[in-house]
Design a protein around this motif. Structure first.
Motif, mmCIF file in Angstrom:
data_model
loop_
_atom_site.group_PDB
_atom_site.id
_atom_site.type_symbol
_atom_site.label_atom_id
_atom_site.label_comp_id
_atom_site.label_asym_id
_atom_site.label_seq_id
_atom_site.Cartn_x
_atom_site.Cartn_y
_atom_site.Cartn_z
ATOM 1 N N THR A 45 -11.380 5.433 7.698
ATOM 2 C CA THR A 45 -11.817 5.610 9.082
ATOM 3 C C THR A 45 -11.921 4.220 9.690
ATOM 4 N N ASN A 46 -12.304 4.134 10.968
ATOM 5 C CA ASN A 46 -12.519 2.827 11.604
ATOM 6 C C ASN A 46 -13.916 2.315 11.251
ATOM 7 N N PHE A 47 -14.168 1.338 10.461
ATOM 8 C CA PHE A 47 -13.193 0.526 9.749
ATOM 9 C C PHE A 47 -13.659 0.408 8.304
ATOM 10 N N LYS A 48 -13.565 1.524 7.602
ATOM 11 C CA LYS A 48 -13.925 1.458 6.185
ATOM 12 C C LYS A 48 -13.243 2.582 5.404
ATOM 13 N N PHE A 49 -13.326 2.451 4.101
ATOM 14 C CA PHE A 49 -12.870 3.526 3.226
ATOM 15 C C PHE A 49 -14.092 4.367 2.856
ATOM 16 N N ASP A 50 -13.893 5.611 2.464
ATOM 17 C CA ASP A 50 -15.050 6.501 2.280
ATOM 18 C C ASP A 50 -15.934 6.134 1.085
ATOM 19 N N GLN A 51 -15.423 5.340 0.145
ATOM 20 C CA GLN A 51 -16.266 4.896 -0.962
ATOM 21 C C GLN A 51 -16.068 3.404 -1.173
ATOM 22 N N GLU A 52 -17.144 2.775 -1.694
ATOM 23 C CA GLU A 52 -17.016 1.345 -1.976
ATOM 24 C C GLU A 52 -16.227 1.101 -3.239
ATOM 25 N N GLY A 71 -8.106 6.685 13.042
ATOM 26 C CA GLY A 71 -7.374 5.443 13.220
ATOM 27 C C GLY A 71 -6.083 5.443 12.416
ATOM 28 N N ASN A 72 -5.502 4.285 12.320
ATOM 29 C CA ASN A 72 -4.238 4.155 11.601
ATOM 30 C C ASN A 72 -4.341 3.036 10.579
ATOM 31 N N HIS A 73 -4.444 3.436 9.328
ATOM 32 C CA HIS A 73 -4.637 2.458 8.264
ATOM 33 C C HIS A 73 -3.667 2.707 7.123
ATOM 34 N N GLY A 74 -3.732 1.835 6.164
ATOM 35 C CA GLY A 74 -2.935 2.006 4.958
ATOM 36 C C GLY A 74 -3.717 1.384 3.814
ATOM 37 N N ILE A 75 -3.256 1.609 2.594
ATOM 38 C CA ILE A 75 -3.899 0.891 1.492
ATOM 39 C C ILE A 75 -2.859 0.145 0.693
ATOM 40 N N ILE A 76 -3.324 -0.961 0.180
ATOM 41 C CA ILE A 76 -2.507 -1.705 -0.762
ATOM 42 C C ILE A 76 -3.403 -2.097 -1.933
ATOM 43 N N ILE A 77 -2.918 -1.801 -3.143
ATOM 44 C CA ILE A 77 -3.629 -2.200 -4.361
ATOM 45 C C ILE A 77 -2.651 -3.087 -5.118
ATOM 46 N N PRO A 78 -2.687 -4.396 -4.835
ATOM 47 C CA PRO A 78 -1.660 -5.287 -5.392
ATOM 48 C C PRO A 78 -1.591 -5.240 -6.920
ATOM 49 N N GLY A 79 -2.755 -5.110 -7.567
ATOM 50 C CA GLY A 79 -2.797 -5.115 -9.025
ATOM 51 C C GLY A 79 -2.099 -3.924 -9.657
ATOM 52 N N LEU A 80 -1.960 -2.847 -8.896
ATOM 53 C CA LEU A 80 -1.313 -1.648 -9.432
ATOM 54 C C LEU A 80 -0.009 -1.329 -8.709
ATOM 55 N N LYS A 81 0.390 -2.231 -7.829
ATOM 56 C CA LYS A 81 1.606 -2.028 -7.052
ATOM 57 C C LYS A 81 1.610 -0.682 -6.330
ATOM 58 N N VAL A 82 0.511 -0.382 -5.715
ATOM 59 C CA VAL A 82 0.397 0.852 -4.950
ATOM 60 C C VAL A 82 0.295 0.495 -3.475
ATOM 61 N N GLU A 83 1.112 1.157 -2.667
ATOM 62 C CA GLU A 83 1.027 0.968 -1.229
ATOM 63 C C GLU A 83 1.241 2.323 -0.576
ATOM 64 N N LEU A 84 0.232 2.770 0.143
ATOM 65 C CA LEU A 84 0.315 4.085 0.771
ATOM 66 C C LEU A 84 -0.129 3.985 2.218
ATOM 67 N N LYS A 85 0.492 4.784 3.072
ATOM 68 C CA LYS A 85 0.047 4.829 4.466
ATOM 69 C C LYS A 85 0.454 6.159 5.081
ATOM 70 N N GLY A 86 0.200 6.307 6.359
ATOM 71 C CA GLY A 86 0.524 7.565 7.020
ATOM 72 C C GLY A 86 -0.650 8.515 6.974
ATOM 73 N N LYS A 87 -0.421 9.734 7.457
ATOM 74 C CA LYS A 87 -1.512 10.696 7.562
ATOM 75 C C LYS A 87 -2.058 11.062 6.176
ATOM 76 N N SER A 88 -1.157 11.343 5.261
ATOM 77 C CA SER A 88 -1.573 11.674 3.901
ATOM 78 C C SER A 88 -0.404 11.403 2.970
ATOM 79 N N GLN A 89 -0.622 10.510 2.016
ATOM 80 C CA GLN A 89 0.456 10.139 1.108
ATOM 81 C C GLN A 89 -0.156 9.918 -0.265
ATOM 82 N N SER A 90 0.587 10.274 -1.318
ATOM 83 C CA SER A 90 0.023 10.046 -2.641
ATOM 84 C C SER A 90 1.072 9.552 -3.623
ATOM 85 N N LYS A 91 0.563 9.016 -4.723
ATOM 86 C CA LYS A 91 1.425 8.457 -5.751
ATOM 87 C C LYS A 91 0.718 8.594 -7.092
#
Ligand SMILES: [Cu+2]
Length: 124
Positions: A45-52, A71-91
């Motif tokens: 949400t603007n401007f946090k993730f739902d859990q710490e 809002g419009n956000h994405g996540i990047i977890i460099p250590g796990l090479k995960v990058e997700l964005k859009g309304k709902s995306q999973s890996k």
């Protein structure tokens, strides 16, 4: 004669391109087609993730789902090479290393962007 050579060259090129398309390696996690044994959902949400922090288990396939709730956000977890964005995306990934990994917003979303940081904890 010239046509035959051109044809040969283009098919060689195709083979090279196809070879480059496959492969790729990862460090902290393995990408997986396995059935996930657990799942975490990260909501933005603007401007946090739902859990710490979010907890997953090492060597266990986990489905990471990212959702934009506001809002419009994405996540990047460099250590796990995960990058997700859009309304709902999973890996699905298999974390190969225990430890703490940073989750950050990957989209310049505005004033609170730099505070959008959480932790992914991979437990032994
Ligand atoms: Cu952002």
């Amino acid at each position: 004669m010239k046509k035959a050579i051109a044809l040969m060259l283009s098919s060689v090129l195709l083979v090279i391109l196809a070879a480059c398309g496959s492969g790729g390696s990862s460090s902290g996690a393995e990408e997986s087609n396995l059935k996930p044994e657990s799942e975490i959902v990260i909501e933005a949400t603007n401007f946090k993730f739902d859990q710490e922090e979010y907890r997953v288990k090492k060597d266990t396939p986990v489905k990471i789902t990212f959702k934009n709730v506001e809002g419009n956000h994405g996540i990047i977890i460099p250590g796990l090479k995960v990058e997700l964005k859009g309304k709902s995306q999973s890996k699905v990934v298999v974390p190969k290393e225990a430890g703490e990994f940073e989750i950050a917003c990957s989209i310049m979303c505005g004033a609170g962007h730099s505070t959008m940081v959480s932790k992914l904890i991979v437990e032994e």
